[in-house]
Scaffold this motif. Structure first.
Motif, short mmCIF file in Angstrom:
data_model
loop_
_atom_site.label_atom_id
_atom_site.label_comp_id
_atom_site.label_asym_id
_atom_site.label_seq_id
_atom_site.Cartn_x
_atom_site.Cartn_y
_atom_site.Cartn_z
N GLY A 166 0.79 -1.22 0.00
CA GLY A 166 0.00 0.00 0.00
C GLY A 166 0.82 1.27 0.00
N ARG A 167 2.14 1.15 0.09
CA ARG A 167 3.02 2.33 0.08
C ARG A 167 3.68 2.45 -1.29
NH1 ARG A 167 4.63 3.37 5.50
NH2 ARG A 167 6.00 4.99 4.69
N LEU A 168 4.51 3.47 -1.47
CA LEU A 168 5.06 3.76 -2.79
C LEU A 168 6.03 2.71 -3.30
CD1 LEU A 168 5.45 5.63 -5.23
CD2 LEU A 168 7.14 6.92 -3.89
N TRP A 169 6.98 2.28 -2.47
CA TRP A 169 8.06 1.43 -2.99
C TRP A 169 7.58 0.00 -3.09
CZ3 TRP A 169 10.37 5.00 -5.08
CH2 TRP A 169 10.68 6.20 -4.43
N THR A 170 7.66 -0.57 -4.29
CA THR A 170 7.13 -1.90 -4.56
C THR A 170 8.21 -2.96 -4.75
OG1 THR A 170 6.98 -1.23 -6.90
CG2 THR A 170 4.98 -1.05 -5.55
N SER A 171 9.42 -2.56 -5.08
CA SER A 171 10.54 -3.50 -5.20
C SER A 171 11.83 -2.73 -5.01
CB SER A 171 10.54 -4.19 -6.57
OG SER A 171 10.78 -3.27 -7.61
N LEU A 172 12.86 -3.43 -4.55
CA LEU A 172 14.18 -2.81 -4.37
C LEU A 172 15.23 -3.85 -4.71
CD1 LEU A 172 15.39 -0.42 -1.61
CD2 LEU A 172 16.79 -2.39 -2.23
N ASP A 173 16.01 -3.58 -5.73
CA ASP A 173 17.09 -4.47 -6.14
C ASP A 173 18.42 -3.74 -6.02
OD1 ASP A 173 15.53 -6.79 -7.00
OD2 ASP A 173 14.81 -5.48 -8.60
N VAL A 174 19.41 -4.44 -5.49
CA VAL A 174 20.77 -3.91 -5.40
C VAL A 174 21.66 -4.79 -6.26
CG1 VAL A 174 22.72 -3.36 -3.91
CG2 VAL A 174 20.38 -3.03 -3.07
N VAL A 175 22.37 -4.18 -7.22
CA VAL A 175 23.28 -4.92 -8.08
C VAL A 175 24.71 -4.48 -7.78
CG1 VAL A 175 21.57 -5.25 -9.90
CG2 VAL A 175 23.06 -3.25 -9.98
N THR A 176 25.63 -5.39 -8.02
CA THR A 176 27.03 -5.10 -7.73
C THR A 176 27.58 -4.01 -8.64
OG1 THR A 176 27.34 -7.38 -7.02
CG2 THR A 176 29.33 -6.11 -7.50
N THR A 177 27.32 -4.15 -9.92
CA THR A 177 27.80 -3.14 -10.87
C THR A 177 26.90 -3.11 -12.08
OG1 THR A 177 29.74 -2.39 -12.15
CG2 THR A 177 29.35 -4.77 -12.04
N THR A 178 26.79 -1.95 -12.69
CA THR A 178 26.03 -1.79 -13.92
C THR A 178 26.50 -0.53 -14.62
OG1 THR A 178 23.80 -1.86 -14.87
CG2 THR A 178 24.12 -0.40 -12.98
N GLY A 179 26.06 -0.36 -15.85
CA GLY A 179 26.43 0.84 -16.58
C GLY A 179 25.71 2.05 -16.04
N SER A 180 24.38 2.01 -16.05
CA SER A 180 23.56 3.13 -15.60
C SER A 180 22.25 2.60 -15.04
CB SER A 180 23.28 4.09 -16.77
OG SER A 180 22.17 4.93 -16.49
N THR A 181 21.95 2.94 -13.80
CA THR A 181 20.68 2.49 -13.21
C THR A 181 19.49 3.11 -13.94
OG1 THR A 181 20.83 4.25 -11.53
CG2 THR A 181 21.64 2.05 -10.92
N ASN A 182 19.63 4.34 -14.42
CA ASN A 182 18.53 4.96 -15.18
C ASN A 182 18.23 4.16 -16.45
OD1 ASN A 182 18.09 7.16 -13.42
ND2 ASN A 182 17.96 8.60 -15.13
N SER A 183 19.28 3.80 -17.18
CA SER A 183 19.10 3.05 -18.42
C SER A 183 18.50 1.68 -18.15
CB SER A 183 20.43 2.91 -19.16
OG SER A 183 20.93 4.18 -19.55
N ASP A 184 18.99 1.01 -17.10
CA ASP A 184 18.49 -0.33 -16.78
C ASP A 184 17.01 -0.28 -16.41
OD1 ASP A 184 21.00 -1.33 -17.23
OD2 ASP A 184 21.52 -1.55 -15.12
N LEU A 185 16.63 0.68 -15.58
CA LEU A 185 15.24 0.76 -15.13
C LEU A 185 14.33 1.19 -16.28
CD1 LEU A 185 13.92 0.11 -12.47
CD2 LEU A 185 14.09 2.52 -11.83
N ALA A 186 14.82 2.08 -17.13
CA ALA A 186 14.02 2.50 -18.28
C ALA A 186 13.75 1.33 -19.22
CB ALA A 186 14.73 3.62 -19.03
N ALA A 187 14.72 0.44 -19.39
CA ALA A 187 14.55 -0.70 -20.28
C ALA A 187 13.48 -1.67 -19.77
CB ALA A 187 15.88 -1.43 -20.44
N ARG A 188 13.24 -1.64 -18.46
CA ARG A 188 12.25 -2.56 -17.87
C ARG A 188 10.98 -1.85 -17.44
NH1 ARG A 188 15.20 -4.20 -12.87
NH2 ARG A 188 13.37 -5.52 -12.51
N ALA A 189 10.86 -0.57 -17.74
CA ALA A 189 9.76 0.23 -17.22
C ALA A 189 8.39 -0.32 -17.57
CB ALA A 189 9.88 1.68 -17.70
N ASP A 190 8.22 -0.84 -18.78
CA ASP A 190 6.91 -1.33 -19.21
C ASP A 190 6.43 -2.53 -18.40
OD1 ASP A 190 6.79 0.63 -21.12
OD2 ASP A 190 7.39 -0.67 -22.79
#
Length: 292
Positions: free
Chosen positions: A32-56
């Protein structure tokens, strides 16, 4: 991107322990609150790009955190890099929905700035200021009472990007434990260099996300109205750009020079020019000038 699961390597730098994903999820993912999932990765190029690719395929409130970003981006496609586990590098997925007109979505990076600045002040004990539109400033150097030796430095930045028709990805990069020799560019700073009382990233991340949830909820409940939600007042109170001489470097190599006097209802910086006019700047780089 690489999931955070290698127990042996997690503690390779005892000065920079990894984030505790389990505890973070327990404290932040509430039905019932805003945050629905939280993932922590060791390394990636860009969190914005990764999340945008999965946004749908994701609901609103997805959070992606990287212990290290190799191709992090700031505004104007500037790079943002730092050693592993030396900062907070995260992106969140927001869907303001039909109750907030699209023309008010430009307040999201400013809203995030208020949330991050408040979290840093409360959790790390560091006085912060916001440079319009999306930089977090800290004060580095100088002994008590010696104002001349103190420097205002950028320790964090925010980047908001549209993802499809109804989503916005908001990314935050915050330097926490970087030393002077590790800074990516001259003039950068970190919470450690600003004499933070704590550089524990777990409570800092919780404070950032809880503050963002609070401000986002109030702003959305007010239909995105920055005045009714209190956001405009809060941003103005923490904005170091206001009341200073500035130079705004705009697209097309145009510049506006004058005194920053207000943040208008659209989140734009209002500059009083030398000719007596006023110009509202909605995009561009702003340079703080020394008072003459």
């Amino acid at each position: 991107m690489t999931e955070h699961n290698a127990a042996g390597s997690r503690w390779s730098d005892l000065e920079r322990p990894p984030l505790n994903t389990t505890a973070l999820r327990r404290g932040l993912i509430v039905p019932g609150r805003l945050w629905t999932s939280l993932d922590v990765v060791t390394t990636t190029g860009s969190t914005n790009s990764d999340l945008a690719a999965r946004a749908d395929s994701l609901p609103e409130g997805a959070v992606l955190v990287a212990e290290e970003q190799t191709r992090g981006r700031g505004r104007l496609d500037r790079g943002w890099s730092a050693p592993a586990r030396s900062g907070l590098f995260l992106s969140v997925l927001l869907r303001p929905g039909p109750d907030v007109p699209v023309e008010r979505w430009g307040w999201l990076p400013l809203l995030t700035g208020v949330a991050v600045a408040t979290a840093v002040a409360r959790t790390a004990g560091v006085d912060t200021a916001l440079k319009w539109p999306n930089d977090l400033l800290v004060t580095v150097g100088g002994k008590e009472g010696d104002e001349s030796a103190k420097e205002e430095r950028k320790a964090g930045g925010i980047l908001a990007e549209r993802a499809g028709a109804d989503a916005v990805i908001v990314g935050v990069g915050l330097n926490v434990t970087l030393t002077e020799s590790e800074l990516p560019v001259p003039g950068a700073g970190s919470l450690a260099l600003a004499n933070a009382v704590s550089v524990d990233r777990d409570p800092l991340l919780r404070a950032v996300l809880r503050g963002l949830e609070r401000w986002y909820g109030e702003w959305r409940d007010a239909g995105g109205d920055p005045a009714a939600s209190g956001l405009q007042e809060a941003y103005v109170a923490g904005c170091a750009t206001l009341g200073r001489p500035v130079r705004a470097e705009l697209p097309g190599e145009r510049q506006v020079v004058g005194d920053a006097v207000a943040i208008d209802g659209d989140g734009r910086l209002v500059i009083a020019t030398e000719g007596g006019g006023r110009e509202a700047v909605g995009a561009g780089d702003v340079v703080h000038l020394r008072a003459s």
